[in-house]
Design a protein around this motif. Structure first.
Motif, PDB file in Angstrom:
ATOM      1  N   ALA A   1       0.843  -1.203   0.000  1.00  0.00           N
ATOM      2  CA  ALA A   1       0.000   0.000   0.000  1.00  0.00           C
ATOM      3  C   ALA A   1       0.873   1.246   0.000  1.00  0.00           C
ATOM      4  O   ALA A   1       0.570   2.235  -0.682  1.00  0.00           O
ATOM      5  CB  ALA A   1      -0.931  -0.005   1.208  1.00  0.00           C
ATOM      6  N   GLY A   2       1.980   1.199   0.746  1.00  0.00           N
ATOM      7  CA  GLY A   2       2.918   2.327   0.767  1.00  0.00           C
ATOM      8  C   GLY A   2       3.497   2.579  -0.612  1.00  0.00           C
ATOM      9  O   GLY A   2       3.583   3.727  -1.062  1.00  0.00           O
ATOM     10  N   HIS A   3       3.847   1.505  -1.295  1.00  0.00           N
ATOM     11  CA  HIS A   3       4.410   1.601  -2.647  1.00  0.00           C
ATOM     12  C   HIS A   3       3.406   2.243  -3.600  1.00  0.00           C
ATOM     13  O   HIS A   3       3.755   3.161  -4.352  1.00  0.00           O
ATOM     14  CB  HIS A   3       4.785   0.189  -3.120  1.00  0.00           C
ATOM     15  CG  HIS A   3       5.748   0.172  -4.269  1.00  0.00           C
ATOM     16  ND1 HIS A   3       5.325   0.120  -5.557  1.00  0.00           N
ATOM     17  CD2 HIS A   3       7.093   0.200  -4.313  1.00  0.00           C
ATOM     18  CE1 HIS A   3       6.384   0.111  -6.358  1.00  0.00           C
ATOM     19  NE2 HIS A   3       7.475   0.159  -5.622  1.00  0.00           N
ATOM     20  N   ASP A   4       2.150   1.769  -3.544  1.00  0.00           N
ATOM     21  CA  ASP A   4       1.106   2.315  -4.422  1.00  0.00           C
ATOM     22  C   ASP A   4       0.842   3.788  -4.127  1.00  0.00           C
ATOM     23  O   ASP A   4       0.728   4.609  -5.043  1.00  0.00           O
ATOM     24  CB  ASP A   4      -0.211   1.536  -4.233  1.00  0.00           C
ATOM     25  CG  ASP A   4      -0.081   0.103  -4.707  1.00  0.00           C
ATOM     26  OD1 ASP A   4       0.843  -0.162  -5.489  1.00  0.00           O
ATOM     27  OD2 ASP A   4      -0.891  -0.735  -4.294  1.00  0.00           O
ATOM     28  N   THR A   5       0.723   4.093  -2.810  1.00  0.00           N
ATOM     29  CA  THR A   5       0.429   5.468  -2.424  1.00  0.00           C
ATOM     30  C   THR A   5       1.548   6.403  -2.864  1.00  0.00           C
ATOM     31  O   THR A   5       1.296   7.479  -3.417  1.00  0.00           O
ATOM     32  CB  THR A   5       0.248   5.568  -0.899  1.00  0.00           C
ATOM     33  OG1 THR A   5      -0.717   4.596  -0.503  1.00  0.00           O
ATOM     34  CG2 THR A   5      -0.226   6.934  -0.494  1.00  0.00           C
ATOM     35  N   LEU A   6       2.787   5.960  -2.649  1.00  0.00           N
ATOM     36  CA  LEU A   6       3.933   6.798  -3.015  1.00  0.00           C
ATOM     37  C   LEU A   6       3.937   7.082  -4.515  1.00  0.00           C
ATOM     38  O   LEU A   6       4.147   8.226  -4.932  1.00  0.00           O
ATOM     39  CB  LEU A   6       5.239   6.109  -2.600  1.00  0.00           C
ATOM     40  CG  LEU A   6       6.506   6.905  -2.900  1.00  0.00           C
ATOM     41  CD1 LEU A   6       6.514   8.198  -2.099  1.00  0.00           C
ATOM     42  CD2 LEU A   6       7.752   6.093  -2.594  1.00  0.00           C
TER      43      LEU A   6
END
Lengths: 160, 221
Positions: B142-147
């Motif tokens: 999720a962090g990867h997608d959000t970033l």
């Protein structure tokens, strides 16, 4: 409770719920983003918190799909897979998420809408209506004889 | 010519590992070909990220993201699947294996966590506590997608070429990351599936024995 059958039912229901969530995520991504272009990769109206919620939804969605399918394989392997319960759980997962998305994300938090620059209420009614419909179908299935025919029926599945 | 120097690392890893696999085979031990395939694919990813033209054009953000996908996500996962520590422990000389406590510390959980989220569950070599791994995995994904969406939204990074190139990089990071992440989720679950199957088999055998004892109290005739 306990024993092989209940454990198998647990696998079946969890698998259905997770795959249902994955299906909704997939529909959102392919139909609304790629086919209809109602949503975009990013548009200027999306607040920062919307980006975070999008990221979480995306990651949870595809992980739920993968885990759900492995649980399905596990339930079949245990010989305790019940097709109707699985389809019921799938609809519950899909419909439950739609209701959450339609009420909490769209209306309370106002993170995003289904479509922009149009009268929104027919879309809201459809999206949330589908959720209620899905839950209704689930209830219907719940009263039906769960061991009867269904897609993905396994020969080794015990009757309920 | 100097651009090729970083290639020494994947070449050394490939050469060393292949030599070890050959030594193991010659001793008559089994080493799954799939692990060797993972090794070759993993070092190929690393090599592609380190060699021109990728390494010489990473001022363009899209190319930089490609490097990140190859070197940071796909390569490590494939290398971890090739079981390098198992191979090293089986083929290392006795003198090296005597300091085993030191080398097994690589397999400990905290060390595995710091080794990177993708390879951690594979490297730890234990029966995975799958729920914990999945939670950690979803948070990271999720962090990867959000970033990547945030970078698209804010036209980041500054100096990453024209805005269109930055947007392309952000989208590549999002969709490319999704492809790799789906594969990683499947890898985590393929670690879980057989271990649960073995537990199920043991349980079934135990029940069968109990049922047998119940039918023939004196034991099998």
């Amino acid at each position: 409770m306990g024993g092989g059958l209940h454990l198998g039912l647990k696998q079946t229901v969890w698998s259905g719920l997770l795959v249902g969530l994955g299906v909704v995520a997939f529909i959102d991504e392919t139909v609304f983003h790629q086919l209809l272009h109602w949503h975009h990769f990013y548009d200027k109206s999306t607040p920062a918190v919307g980006l975070v919620s999008d990221g979480i939804f995306h990651a949870v969605g595809f992980t739920a799909m993968v885990v759900g399918l492995f649980l399905l394989a596990d339930a079949v392997r245990r010989g305790s897979f019940i097709p109707k319960r699985w389809w019921g759980a799938l609809l519950l997962g899909a419909g439950g998420f739609q209701l959450y998305d339609g009420i909490v994300q769209h209306k309370i938090l106002k993170l995003h809408q289904i479509r922009y620059n149009v009268t929104i209420w027919p879309y809201d009614l459809t999206w949330n209506g589908i959720a209620v419909l899905a839950a209704g179908v689930l209830l219907m299935l719940g009263r039906a004889n769960a061991a009867r025919a269904g897609v993905f029926r396994t020969s080794s599945g015990p009757p309920v | 010519m100097t651009a090729l120097i970083p290639l020494a690392l994947p070449v050394l890893i490939t050469g060393g590992s292949l030599t070890s696999v050959r030594r193991l085979r010659r001793r008559g031990h089994r080493w799954p070909p799939a692990r060797t395939a993972c090794l070759l694919a993993g070092t190929l990813c690393v090599a592609c990220a380190l060699a021109p033209p990728v390494s010489t054009h990473d001022e363009l953000f899209g190319v930089h993201v490609l490097q990140h996908l190859l070197l940071g996500m796909t390569g490590p996962a494939l290398l971890a699947l090739s079981a390098p520590i198992t191979l090293a422990l089986r083929t290392a000389p006795r003198r090296v294996r005597q300091v085993l406590p030191l080398s097994t510390s690589i397999c400990s959980r905290p060390a595995a966590c710091s080794a990177g989220r993708s390879s951690a569950p594979i490297l730890s070599g234990r029966r995975p506590a799958v729920r914990g791994w999945l939670i950690a995995f979803v948070i990271a994904a999720a962090g990867h997608d959000t970033l990547s969406k945030l970078m698209y939204a804010r036209d980041l990074p500054f100096g990453g070429g024209p805005v269109a190139a930055r947007h392309f990089g952000a989208e590549l990071m999002y969709y490319g990351g999704t492809v790799v992440d789906v594969a990683l989720a499947a890898i985590i679950m393929t670690q879980w599936y057989p271990s649960t199957g073995r537990a199920l088999l043991r349980e079934r055998r135990r029940t069968a024995v109990l049922a047998d004892q119940h039918r023939f109290p004196g034991g099998p005739a």
